[in-house]
Write a protein that holds these residues in place. Sequence first.
Motif, PDB file in Angstrom:
ATOM      1  N   GLU A 173      -6.301   2.222  -0.332  1.00  0.00           N
ATOM      2  CA  GLU A 173      -5.118   1.470  -0.749  1.00  0.00           C
ATOM      3  C   GLU A 173      -5.297  -0.025  -0.515  1.00  0.00           C
ATOM      4  O   GLU A 173      -4.864  -0.847  -1.319  1.00  0.00           O
ATOM      5  CB  GLU A 173      -3.881   1.986  -0.009  1.00  0.00           C
ATOM      6  N   THR A 222      -7.407   6.987   3.202  1.00  0.00           N
ATOM      7  CA  THR A 222      -6.336   6.548   2.310  1.00  0.00           C
ATOM      8  C   THR A 222      -5.990   5.076   2.522  1.00  0.00           C
ATOM      9  O   THR A 222      -5.795   4.325   1.565  1.00  0.00           O
ATOM     10  CB  THR A 222      -5.077   7.406   2.524  1.00  0.00           C
ATOM     11  N   ALA A 226       0.838  -1.198   0.000  1.00  0.00           N
ATOM     12  CA  ALA A 226       0.000   0.000   0.000  1.00  0.00           C
ATOM     13  C   ALA A 226       0.874   1.251   0.000  1.00  0.00           C
ATOM     14  O   ALA A 226       1.918   1.289   0.652  1.00  0.00           O
ATOM     15  CB  ALA A 226      -0.915   0.003   1.219  1.00  0.00           C
ATOM     16  N   ASP A 227       0.443   2.258  -0.733  1.00  0.00           N
ATOM     17  CA  ASP A 227       1.156   3.533  -0.789  1.00  0.00           C
ATOM     18  C   ASP A 227       0.485   4.496   0.181  1.00  0.00           C
ATOM     19  O   ASP A 227      -0.556   5.085  -0.125  1.00  0.00           O
ATOM     20  CB  ASP A 227       1.123   4.093  -2.210  1.00  0.00           C
ATOM     21  N   LEU A 228       1.086   4.661   1.339  1.00  0.00           N
ATOM     22  CA  LEU A 228       0.544   5.576   2.345  1.00  0.00           C
ATOM     23  C   LEU A 228       1.398   6.829   2.475  1.00  0.00           C
ATOM     24  O   LEU A 228       1.105   7.687   3.312  1.00  0.00           O
ATOM     25  CB  LEU A 228       0.467   4.878   3.710  1.00  0.00           C
ATOM     26  N   ARG A 232      -7.404  -1.325  -3.284  1.00  0.00           N
ATOM     27  CA  ARG A 232      -6.630  -1.378  -4.535  1.00  0.00           C
ATOM     28  C   ARG A 232      -5.663  -2.557  -4.546  1.00  0.00           C
ATOM     29  O   ARG A 232      -5.594  -3.315  -5.530  1.00  0.00           O
ATOM     30  CB  ARG A 232      -5.847  -0.066  -4.717  1.00  0.00           C
ATOM     31  N   VAL A 233      -4.919  -2.732  -3.461  1.00  0.00           N
ATOM     32  CA  VAL A 233      -3.913  -3.791  -3.403  1.00  0.00           C
ATOM     33  C   VAL A 233      -4.562  -5.171  -3.495  1.00  0.00           C
ATOM     34  O   VAL A 233      -4.081  -6.054  -4.210  1.00  0.00           O
ATOM     35  CB  VAL A 233      -3.071  -3.661  -2.122  1.00  0.00           C
TER      36      VAL A 233
END
Length: 243
Positions: free
Chosen positions: A199, A195, A168-170, A202-203
């Motif tokens: 994420e 967020t 995940a892009d946090l 999405r992942v």
Amino acid sequence: MDSIARATDPDSVPRLAALAALLADETRAAVCLALLDRRAWTGGELARHCGVAPSTISEHLTRLVEGGLLVRERQGRHGYVRLADAGVARMVEDLAAYATPTTARPANSLRAHSAGAALARGRTCYDHLAGRLGVAITDALTDRDLLRQDTGFALTDDGLAWFTDLGADLATPSKRPLARPCLDWTERRHHLAGTAGAELCRVLRVRGWTERVGTGRAVRATEVGRAELGRLLGIREAEFEVV
């Protein structure tokens, strides 16, 4: 009474009334609920979904766009609409949760019952997971001290590491909160949004751990996803209710 009137923004009254009027129509409400899947829809697709004529849906879409709830997009010869932003999606989902009765009316057809059951099992709530799947994941994150709910939703240090390891892009700057609760209108409990929720959704999709059911916003965990979420979070097979 006068002090309350003076403290109220005079413009807020007509704005609130106009917003309520936009969502007071069942067709426009159905459009907004359909668009919670975050995809852009054509007018024809929405007309078929709502069971109305294309000319009728066009009038409703114009009102929703002018009211700021939807935006239009054009791709070549085709025109699309989508919810204006995540704030609108949150408002629609919150209103749906508030409006849902504690005892739901029985579905009037097998198809309606199946569609409703699929949404209750798992669905996207704009850009994050909801339904029993979303709540089960949220509970599992909390049980493992990856997510705290005692002072509002917040990821722990271990939670931040867990999400990062998952892919995940946090770190990308965002105006959205990292984690926030979203009231689930079928479960009447909170699932993870913000967020981190987006994420995670999405992942799981990119990894093939979840998949869409049909053409709506219902989703389910795949066989691989059930195994991996069981391994990582201890979610039992029965909690996925796969059909």
